[in-house]
Design an enzyme around this catalytic site. Sequence first.
Site, PDB file in Angstrom:
ATOM      1  N   HIS A   7      54.271  52.591   9.749  1.00 34.11           N
ATOM      2  CA  HIS A   7      55.127  53.094   8.665  1.00 34.11           C
ATOM      3  C   HIS A   7      55.638  51.974   7.785  1.00 34.11           C
ATOM      4  CE1 HIS A   7      58.255  52.287  11.839  1.00 34.11           C
ATOM      5  NE2 HIS A   7      59.020  51.974  10.798  1.00 34.11           N
ATOM      6  N   GLU A  43      67.420  58.759   9.547  1.00 40.62           N
ATOM      7  CA  GLU A  43      66.080  58.510   9.003  1.00 40.62           C
ATOM      8  C   GLU A  43      65.189  59.738   9.077  1.00 40.62           C
ATOM      9  OE1 GLU A  43      63.153  58.188  11.005  1.00 40.62           O
ATOM     10  OE2 GLU A  43      64.050  58.159  13.011  1.00 40.62           O
ATOM     11  N   GLN A  59      58.949  55.934   6.170  1.00 43.61           N
ATOM     12  CA  GLN A  59      60.234  56.150   6.838  1.00 43.61           C
ATOM     13  C   GLN A  59      61.355  55.937   5.829  1.00 43.61           C
ATOM     14  OE1 GLN A  59      61.497  53.238   9.898  1.00 43.61           O
ATOM     15  NE2 GLN A  59      62.230  54.980  11.104  1.00 43.61           N
ATOM     16  N   HIS A  83      61.201  47.399   5.412  1.00 44.74           N
ATOM     17  CA  HIS A  83      60.393  46.775   6.468  1.00 44.74           C
ATOM     18  C   HIS A  83      59.015  47.418   6.561  1.00 44.74           C
ATOM     19  CE1 HIS A  83      62.336  50.135   8.762  1.00 44.74           C
ATOM     20  NE2 HIS A  83      61.172  50.193   9.403  1.00 44.74           N
ATOM     21  N   GLU A 133      58.321  45.148  11.979  1.00 46.15           N
ATOM     22  CA  GLU A 133      58.624  45.949  13.171  1.00 46.15           C
ATOM     23  C   GLU A 133      57.326  46.199  13.944  1.00 46.15           C
ATOM     24  OE1 GLU A 133      60.469  49.701  12.109  1.00 46.15           O
ATOM     25  OE2 GLU A 133      60.106  50.562  14.086  1.00 46.15           O
TER      26      GLU A 133
END
Length: 140
Positions: A7, A43, A59, A83, A133
């Site tokens: 994502h 989220e 996301q 991110h 991430e």
Amino acid sequence: MFQRIDHVGIACHNLEEKIEFYESTFGLVVVSREVNEEQGVREAMLHVADGDGGASYIQLLEPLHPDTAVGKYLSKRGEGVHHIGYGVADVAKAMADIAAKGVRLIDERPRHGSMGASIAFLHPKDVGGVLTELVETPRH
Ligand code: V0V
Ligand code: CO
């Protein structure tokens, strides 16, 4: 090491407004919504595509409080890409392999992520300014 882009995380002030925009503009569909107190976010995951390594998502992230990772980001930089989350087969192994190359881990152990995933963050200062991430999705 990376199976896919799981994502892209996008920081926003108003989650409901951004969901509406992504749905009406791009036809994306929300497949999960969560409040993650530990990460300080509300989220939503919007499905983009399926691939051999698994699915990919956008996301959308709204901070629960100003003094959170996403809240600080919004006040400093405004809305935008926050991110990138890469899919990995084994998050603990990926963390160890990456740490051995001198990249700082933000998390000492995997955390709870969206849709039952195990996640860990790498420090953006060691990844050319990109908060990164690692995402291990649960086995079915
Ligand atoms: C901060 N910085 C960033 C950044 N956030 N750079 C690139 N991308 C970002 N998203 C830079 C910032 O501009 C500063 O650089 C420096 O890092 C220190 O930032 P700070 O504002 O003082 O904030 P810190 O140090 O308190 O926190 C920054 C870190 C924090 C990255 C350590 O945001 C963090 O722990 N993030 C990981 C957790 C997270 O983001 N959770 C929300 C998503 P200068 O100005 O000094 O040059 S949760 C999620 O994705 C879930 C649940 C999921 O996927 O399932
Ligand atoms: Co994420």
